[in-house]
Design a protein around this motif. Structure first.
Motif, PDB file in Angstrom:
ATOM      1  N   PHE A 177     -13.031   2.237   0.291  1.00  0.00           N
ATOM      2  CA  PHE A 177     -12.405   1.582  -1.218  1.00  0.00           C
ATOM      3  C   PHE A 177     -12.851   1.162  -1.951  1.00  0.00           C
ATOM      4  O   PHE A 177     -15.211   0.089  -1.556  1.00  0.00           O
ATOM      5  N   GLY A 194      -4.258   5.054  -4.004  1.00  0.00           N
ATOM      6  CA  GLY A 194      -3.539   4.054  -3.871  1.00  0.00           C
ATOM      7  C   GLY A 194      -4.939   3.673  -2.184  1.00  0.00           C
ATOM      8  O   GLY A 194      -4.747   2.872  -1.865  1.00  0.00           O
ATOM      9  N   VAL A 195      -3.487   5.087  -1.259  1.00  0.00           N
ATOM     10  CA  VAL A 195      -3.831   4.959  -0.536  1.00  0.00           C
ATOM     11  C   VAL A 195      -4.819   5.000   0.066  1.00  0.00           C
ATOM     12  O   VAL A 195      -5.641   6.433   0.098  1.00  0.00           O
ATOM     13  N   GLY A 196      -5.094   4.290   1.188  1.00  0.00           N
ATOM     14  CA  GLY A 196      -6.740   4.622   1.296  1.00  0.00           C
ATOM     15  C   GLY A 196      -6.740   6.347   3.016  1.00  0.00           C
ATOM     16  O   GLY A 196      -6.641   6.124   3.577  1.00  0.00           O
ATOM     17  N   TRP A 240      -6.724  -5.859   4.477  1.00  0.00           N
ATOM     18  CA  TRP A 240      -5.966  -5.604   4.875  1.00  0.00           C
ATOM     19  C   TRP A 240      -4.912  -6.238   5.079  1.00  0.00           C
ATOM     20  O   TRP A 240      -4.249  -6.327   6.153  1.00  0.00           O
ATOM     21  N   LYS A 246      -9.210   8.350   9.693  1.00  0.00           N
ATOM     22  CA  LYS A 246      -9.809   8.668   8.917  1.00  0.00           C
ATOM     23  C   LYS A 246     -10.404   9.593   9.281  1.00  0.00           C
ATOM     24  O   LYS A 246     -10.893  10.926   9.037  1.00  0.00           O
ATOM     25  N   ILE A 292       0.987  -1.381  -0.048  1.00  0.00           N
ATOM     26  CA  ILE A 292      -0.052   0.151   0.303  1.00  0.00           C
ATOM     27  C   ILE A 292       0.971   1.885   0.090  1.00  0.00           C
ATOM     28  O   ILE A 292       1.029   1.967  -0.963  1.00  0.00           O
ATOM     29  N   LEU A 293       1.875   1.400   0.696  1.00  0.00           N
ATOM     30  CA  LEU A 293       2.336   3.001   0.865  1.00  0.00           C
ATOM     31  C   LEU A 293       3.506   2.558   0.203  1.00  0.00           C
ATOM     32  O   LEU A 293       4.240   3.743  -0.360  1.00  0.00           O
ATOM     33  N   ASN A 328     -12.061  -3.240   4.587  1.00  0.00           N
ATOM     34  CA  ASN A 328     -11.213  -2.388   3.714  1.00  0.00           C
ATOM     35  C   ASN A 328     -10.184  -3.908   3.706  1.00  0.00           C
ATOM     36  O   ASN A 328      -9.603  -4.566   4.401  1.00  0.00           O
ATOM     37  N   TYR A 336     -12.148   3.100  10.446  1.00  0.00           N
ATOM     38  CA  TYR A 336     -13.415   3.079   8.927  1.00  0.00           C
ATOM     39  C   TYR A 336     -14.700   4.187   9.717  1.00  0.00           C
ATOM     40  O   TYR A 336     -15.763   3.814   9.002  1.00  0.00           O
ATOM     41  N   ARG A 350      -7.933  -2.515  -5.819  1.00  0.00           N
ATOM     42  CA  ARG A 350      -8.543  -1.653  -4.665  1.00  0.00           C
ATOM     43  C   ARG A 350      -8.724  -0.495  -5.053  1.00  0.00           C
ATOM     44  O   ARG A 350      -6.995  -0.106  -4.932  1.00  0.00           O
TER      45      ARG A 350
END
Ligand code: LMR
Length: 420
Positions: free
Chosen positions: A369, A53-55, A150, A267, A34-35, A203, A234, A395
């Motif tokens: 997502f 990409g990243v949430g 995740w 978030k 992800i990162l 996620n 979330y 995603r």
């Protein structure tokens, strides 16, 4: 004399080679799924590039957002903050307010002091602290993790040395919940297993059980004597209302479970880099809660000693003030609504460009997502040919979709999926 020179030479070559060889066997770590996407996005000079990409929430210009309630809380605390250590368990006020969000404003469990809770380094830190606690006090136990989940969940429980099993969650054909598979896996897991559940806005799939399904899951988990651990990263992003998003947890509480919860303000308050969250464990009684909390603190002490103060103070200032809390709730709803609007826009644009595929799931799924169903190869094409960055599991972070890029994104998705 000659001998001693030789000895010196030998010694220096031993020390020299030793110091040089300490890290020789260290290979570069693989990129974080992800990162690592953010790193690649930042390195791309293309003016067309898009990061889904990243949430992390973005406004309709693709810019990071600091909530107004956060700005106002910072204004209020500026100059009044000393830089003393927090206790090992973190800010008592922040933890108190955080528990109300998960367990309910008038929770009996809070009144009865049955909840062991500590401030944690956001959701990741809360999960990790719990995983370490699980390993220390239930060393034989394993954790059941949904497929998919995740990516970092796997790392967290792996590094805590807790054996992992998986349970069915997502159905690739229906792009919805694999309820039958999930129920079977709960039923077949050895009694007393730990289950990792996403409290809302799953996620990466954006697929949550319905209320009725949660009730059945809760009943089954109770029957089998499993321990439910909720990751609630979330809260507010599924429905726009943190209270509604706590529904699954409330169902489990009504059914009399003892549960654990990881909460995060990354978030829903946009406090990503502040790393502020909470780990709570509902116990049988106050005495047990005191013991559990003391052990959680004992785990925290050699790891990071005590958590950072600033983000915790921002949170407690907002939640402890009716006016700021109301503003926060409005802002959470605003973020969730923008994402819902982008789901509709993405689907409409895909239909407009003539995609023959069904994109119903884009609007059916919820939270940050969309689990698009695209293959890793299709995602690679999006990145290489269109400078669109997302995780290879397909995603899409809907938070990165804007009115300015949704047409471009839809067209690119159509191009890479039209021959399937
Ligand atoms: C994500 O899933 O993109 C976020 O939770 C950010 C992260 O730390 O992976």
């Amino acid at each position: 004399m000659a001998l001693s020179r030789k000895l010196v030479q030998q010694r220096s070559s031993v020390f020299g080679s030793r110091s040089m060889s300490w890290w020789r066997s260290v290979e570069p770590a693989p990129k974080d799924p992800i990162l690592g996407v953010t790193e690649a996005f930042l390195a791309d000079p293309s003016p067309d590039k898009v990061n889904v990409g990243v949430g992390a929430y973005r406004d309709d210009n693709g810019k990071p957002v600091v909530l107004q309630c956060v700005r106002e809380a910072e204004r209020r605390i500026a100059g009044n903050l000393n830089m003393e250590y927090l206790p090992m368990g973190g800010s008592v006020k922040m933890v108190e307010e955080t528990l109300k969000l998960a367990y309910g404003e008038n929770s009996e469990h809070i009144k009865d002091k049955r909840i062991a809770a500590v401030q944690a380094l956001s959701g990741t830190g809360a999960c990790r602290l719990f995983a370490d606690f699980q390993k220390r006090f239930r060393p034989e136990s394993q954790i059941y993790i949904p497929v998919p989940t995740w990516a970092n969940h796997h790392n967290i429980w792996r590094d805590a040395h807790v054996p992992q099993k998986t349970f069915h969650y997502y159905h690739p054909e229906t792009k919805g919940l694999d309820f039958a598979g999930l129920v079977d896996d709960i039923r077949n897991a050895p009694n007393g297993s730990f289950f990792l559940l996403h409290a809302c806005a799953h996620n990466p799939t954006g697929v949550d059980p319905s209320e009725e399904q949660w009730k059945e899951i809760s009943k089954l988990i109770k029957e089998r004597g499993h321990f439910p651990f909720f990751d609630m990263a979330y809260q507010g992003f599924a429905s726009g209302d943190p209270e509604r998003d706590a529904k699954a947890i409330r169902i489990f509480l009504e059914d009399g479970h003892l549960i654990g919860i990881a909460q995060s303000y990354a978030k829903n308050m946009g406090l990503y880099g502040q790393r502020v969250g909470c780990l709570s464990v509902l116990c049988e009684d106050e005495k047990q809660a005191v013991a559990v909390k003391s052990q959680l603190q004992m785990l925290a002490r050699p790891m990071y000693s005590n958590p950072p103060v600033h983000g915790a103070l921002v949170v407690s200032t907002i939640l402890g003030d009716q006016e700021l809390k109301t503003l926060w709730l409005k802002e959470v709803e605003g973020m969730a609504d923008r994402i819902i609007g982008m789901r509709t826009a993405l689907r409409e644009n895909l239909e407009k460009v003539g995609s023959p595929l069904s994109w119903e799931h884009v609007t059916n799924q919820i939270g940050m997502f969309c689990y698009s169903g695209m293959t890793p190869e299709q995602v690679d094409r999006l990145t290489n040919e269109f400078h669109i960055y997302m995780t290879r599991n397909g995603r899409i972070s809907m938070a990165g979709v804007t009115t300015g890029n949704v047409g471009y994104l839809a067209n690119a998705i159509h191009e890479v999926t039209k021959s399937t």
